[in-house]
Design a protein around this motif. Structure first.
Motif, mmCIF file in Angstrom:
data_model
loop_
_atom_site.group_PDB
_atom_site.id
_atom_site.type_symbol
_atom_site.label_atom_id
_atom_site.label_comp_id
_atom_site.label_asym_id
_atom_site.label_seq_id
_atom_site.Cartn_x
_atom_site.Cartn_y
_atom_site.Cartn_z
ATOM 1 N N LYS A 1 0.824 -1.208 0.000
ATOM 2 C CA LYS A 1 0.000 0.000 0.000
ATOM 3 C C LYS A 1 0.857 1.256 0.000
ATOM 4 C CE LYS A 1 -3.853 2.231 2.410
ATOM 5 N NZ LYS A 1 -4.826 2.116 3.553
ATOM 6 N N ALA A 2 1.876 1.283 0.848
ATOM 7 C CA ALA A 2 2.744 2.457 0.928
ATOM 8 C C ALA A 2 3.580 2.613 -0.342
ATOM 9 C CB ALA A 2 3.654 2.362 2.148
ATOM 10 N N ALA A 3 3.971 1.504 -0.955
ATOM 11 C CA ALA A 3 4.789 1.584 -2.169
ATOM 12 C C ALA A 3 4.009 2.184 -3.327
ATOM 13 C CB ALA A 3 5.301 0.188 -2.540
ATOM 14 N N GLY A 4 2.721 1.874 -3.393
ATOM 15 C CA GLY A 4 1.875 2.487 -4.419
ATOM 16 C C GLY A 4 2.168 1.982 -5.818
ATOM 17 N N ARG A 5 1.758 2.786 -6.807
ATOM 18 C CA ARG A 5 1.916 2.380 -8.195
ATOM 19 C C ARG A 5 2.333 3.541 -9.102
ATOM 20 N NH1 ARG A 5 -2.990 2.903 -11.116
ATOM 21 N NH2 ARG A 5 -2.111 1.352 -12.539
ATOM 22 N N GLU A 6 3.039 4.500 -8.518
ATOM 23 C CA GLU A 6 3.602 5.576 -9.340
ATOM 24 C C GLU A 6 5.015 5.213 -9.763
ATOM 25 O OE1 GLU A 6 3.469 9.402 -7.567
ATOM 26 O OE2 GLU A 6 1.285 9.594 -7.761
ATOM 27 N N LEU A 7 5.305 5.435 -11.017
ATOM 28 C CA LEU A 7 6.649 5.205 -11.558
ATOM 29 C C LEU A 7 7.191 6.547 -12.022
ATOM 30 C CD1 LEU A 7 8.836 3.150 -12.399
ATOM 31 C CD2 LEU A 7 7.650 2.930 -14.601
ATOM 32 N N ASP A 8 8.296 6.982 -11.407
ATOM 33 C CA ASP A 8 8.862 8.306 -11.686
ATOM 34 C C ASP A 8 7.825 9.408 -11.508
ATOM 35 O OD1 ASP A 8 11.382 7.352 -12.149
ATOM 36 O OD2 ASP A 8 11.275 7.452 -14.334
ATOM 37 N N GLY A 9 7.032 9.277 -10.448
ATOM 38 C CA GLY A 9 6.122 10.351 -10.064
ATOM 39 C C GLY A 9 4.786 10.389 -10.772
ATOM 40 N N ARG A 10 4.459 9.365 -11.566
ATOM 41 C CA ARG A 10 3.149 9.370 -12.232
ATOM 42 C C ARG A 10 2.645 7.949 -12.418
ATOM 43 N NH1 ARG A 10 3.016 9.646 -18.654
ATOM 44 N NH2 ARG A 10 1.197 8.412 -18.047
ATOM 45 N N THR A 11 1.337 7.825 -12.566
ATOM 46 C CA THR A 11 0.750 6.521 -12.843
ATOM 47 C C THR A 11 0.734 6.289 -14.353
ATOM 48 O OG1 THR A 11 -1.473 7.487 -12.865
ATOM 49 C CG2 THR A 11 -0.697 6.523 -10.785
ATOM 50 N N HIS A 12 0.764 5.022 -14.721
ATOM 51 C CA HIS A 12 0.722 4.626 -16.129
ATOM 52 C C HIS A 12 -0.421 3.628 -16.284
ATOM 53 C CE1 HIS A 12 4.676 6.411 -17.215
ATOM 54 N NE2 HIS A 12 4.939 6.166 -15.942
ATOM 55 N N ASP A 13 -1.513 4.076 -16.903
ATOM 56 C CA ASP A 13 -2.728 3.272 -16.995
ATOM 57 C C ASP A 13 -3.195 3.087 -18.431
ATOM 58 O OD1 ASP A 13 -2.977 2.948 -14.235
ATOM 59 O OD2 ASP A 13 -4.050 4.822 -13.993
ATOM 60 N N ALA A 14 -2.266 2.988 -19.364
ATOM 61 C CA ALA A 14 -2.645 2.885 -20.772
ATOM 62 C C ALA A 14 -3.204 1.497 -21.086
ATOM 63 C CB ALA A 14 -1.457 3.186 -21.668
ATOM 64 N N TYR A 15 -4.169 1.449 -21.985
ATOM 65 C CA TYR A 15 -4.776 0.211 -22.461
ATOM 66 C C TYR A 15 -4.599 0.117 -23.968
ATOM 67 C CZ TYR A 15 -7.125 -0.901 -18.057
ATOM 68 O OH TYR A 15 -7.389 -1.239 -16.750
ATOM 69 N N PRO A 16 -4.648 -1.085 -24.505
ATOM 70 C CA PRO A 16 -4.512 -1.251 -25.958
ATOM 71 C C PRO A 16 -5.767 -0.842 -26.700
ATOM 72 C CG PRO A 16 -4.952 -3.365 -24.938
ATOM 73 C CD PRO A 16 -4.769 -2.382 -23.809
ATOM 74 N N ASN A 17 -5.590 -0.619 -27.987
ATOM 75 C CA ASN A 17 -6.718 -0.339 -28.869
ATOM 76 C C ASN A 17 -7.144 -1.644 -29.518
ATOM 77 O OD1 ASN A 17 -8.545 0.462 -30.769
ATOM 78 N ND2 ASN A 17 -7.157 1.762 -31.929
ATOM 79 N N PRO A 18 -8.293 -2.209 -29.141
ATOM 80 C CA PRO A 18 -8.681 -3.509 -29.686
ATOM 81 C C PRO A 18 -8.984 -3.488 -31.170
ATOM 82 C CG PRO A 18 -10.460 -2.563 -28.385
ATOM 83 C CD PRO A 18 -9.266 -1.685 -28.178
ATOM 84 N N ALA A 19 -9.058 -2.295 -31.766
ATOM 85 C CA ALA A 19 -9.302 -2.235 -33.206
ATOM 86 C C ALA A 19 -8.084 -2.652 -34.013
ATOM 87 C CB ALA A 19 -9.722 -0.814 -33.610
#
Length: 353
Positions: free
Chosen positions: A331-349
């Motif tokens: 929980k404390a470690a979190g999920r920010e990498l170099d100060g930001r979150t990365h939540d990109a998803y693919p384009n299924p098209a």
């Protein structure tokens, strides 16, 4: 529902598995199965081989849950087999056909299949029809899938009385297939098999990430429609996965995460940032799931560390400096990498050959 960051729902038509590589050493599903067995959960009463599996974790198929997605009207991302591996050798081919029939009959959902056995996925899903008529790869498995969706089949799935016919297309446009990659050895073994597997989206889950991994050489392949006369902008097969140099993208998504749990192994930050940078350079969506139990302290040092900290990964410069990390909890470690979150998803098209 589920707390897994990159999906909305889990669906487990099979449970249980066997450890086959270092990424399996601290398997959360194995630990959870033992707990569920103790609670009396019916799906987790079969014990696996203690050398590779454990209490409640024998590979078991569950026909009674096959129809669950038919009752979900609202579209959702569905992680198939969070407690198993759909392409485990002991999952019968006929049962796999039933699972795919359900996915074909519920196009409102997006199914995310993650396997450590992409070689079996490739073999099954490219299996040629044996009638001798020269049908395309995958036709034999697809025929099995369509047969499983009819009331005439021994593998009949209630709720699919109207069948799926040929409306769904192949590969199924709502099925993503990925493989787990924890280090370079298993990247080299599994990624080529994944690239032979027909899927609307192909992805990697680099979790737990246990070492540096180079994937850039696998991302692009020459596009046959570009040979000779150059790329035709109307080529639907390439969609938006095409690059200016006449290549088509083979990998559509990369998930990265560190390990959690009491026996978690640390992930060096540069392993994660290297994959992020490879994805950015090659226009591949990148999802950073978590640090896990360990996180960087913000210090780069040569020698000793502060109490409770360790140095990890290769040196980051010629002086031998390494990144310091500390065990702080998921929980404390979190999920920010170099100060930001990365939540990109693919384009299924984006479509593949």
């Amino acid at each position: 529902m589920t707390s897994i960051e990159w999906t909305n729902q889990t669906w487990n038509p099979t449970t249980g598995c066997d450890r086959i590589s270092p990424g399996c050493d601290n398997c959360y599903a194995l630990t959870m199965a033992k707990r569920l067995k103790g609670m009396g959960q019916a799906k987790y009463q079969n014990d696996g081989d203690p050398r590779t599996s454990g209490p409640g974790f024998a590979l078991t198929v569950h026909p009674d849950v096959l129809t669950e997605p038919l009752r979900w009207k609202k579209p959702r991302k569905v992680f198939v087999n969070s407690m198993s591996d759909l392409f485990h050798a002991r999952v019968p081919r006929e049962f796999l056909a039933r699972v795919f029939a359900v996915m074909a009959a519920t196009p409102q959902h997006t199914y995310q299949i993650l396997t450590k056995r992409p070689d079996r996925a490739a073999r099954l899903l490219t299996d040629l029809c044996r009638c001798g008529a020269g049908h395309p790869p995958g036709e034999h498995f697809r025929s099995s899938m369509e047969w499983a969706a009819t009331s005439h089949s021994d593998s009949y799935v209630p709720g699919l009385e109207h069948g799926i016919s040929h409306r769904a297309g192949w590969p199924l446009p709502n099925v993503w297939i990925g493989t787990s990659v924890e280090n370079q050895k298993h990247a080299d073994l599994r990624i080529p098999a994944l690239l032979q597997t027909p899927a609307a989206v192909r992805f990697l889950s680099c979790e737990p990430l246990l070492g540096p991994v180079w994937i850039a050489d696998h991302i692009w392949q020459a596009c046959t429609c570009c040979e000779g006369e150059g790329h035709d902008e109307s080529c639907a097969r390439c969609a938006d996965s095409h690059c200016d140099s006449g290549h088509i993208r083979q990998l559509d998504w990369v998930i990265v995460g560190g390990e959690s749990g009491p026996k978690a192994r640390p992930m060096a930050p540069q392993w994660a940032t290297s994959l992020r940078d490879q994805c950015k350079e090659n226009h591949v969506p990148f999802f950073f799931k978590q640090w896990g139990e360990y996180a960087p302290t913000g210090y780069i040092v040569i020698g000793g560390t502060s109490r409770g900290s360790i140095l990890t990964g290769d040196p980051v410069d010629d002086l031998g400096h390494r990144v310091e990390i500390a065990r702080v909890g998921k929980k404390a470690a979190g999920r920010e990498l170099d100060g930001r979150t990365h939540d990109a998803y693919p384009n299924p098209a984006a479509r593949h050959g």
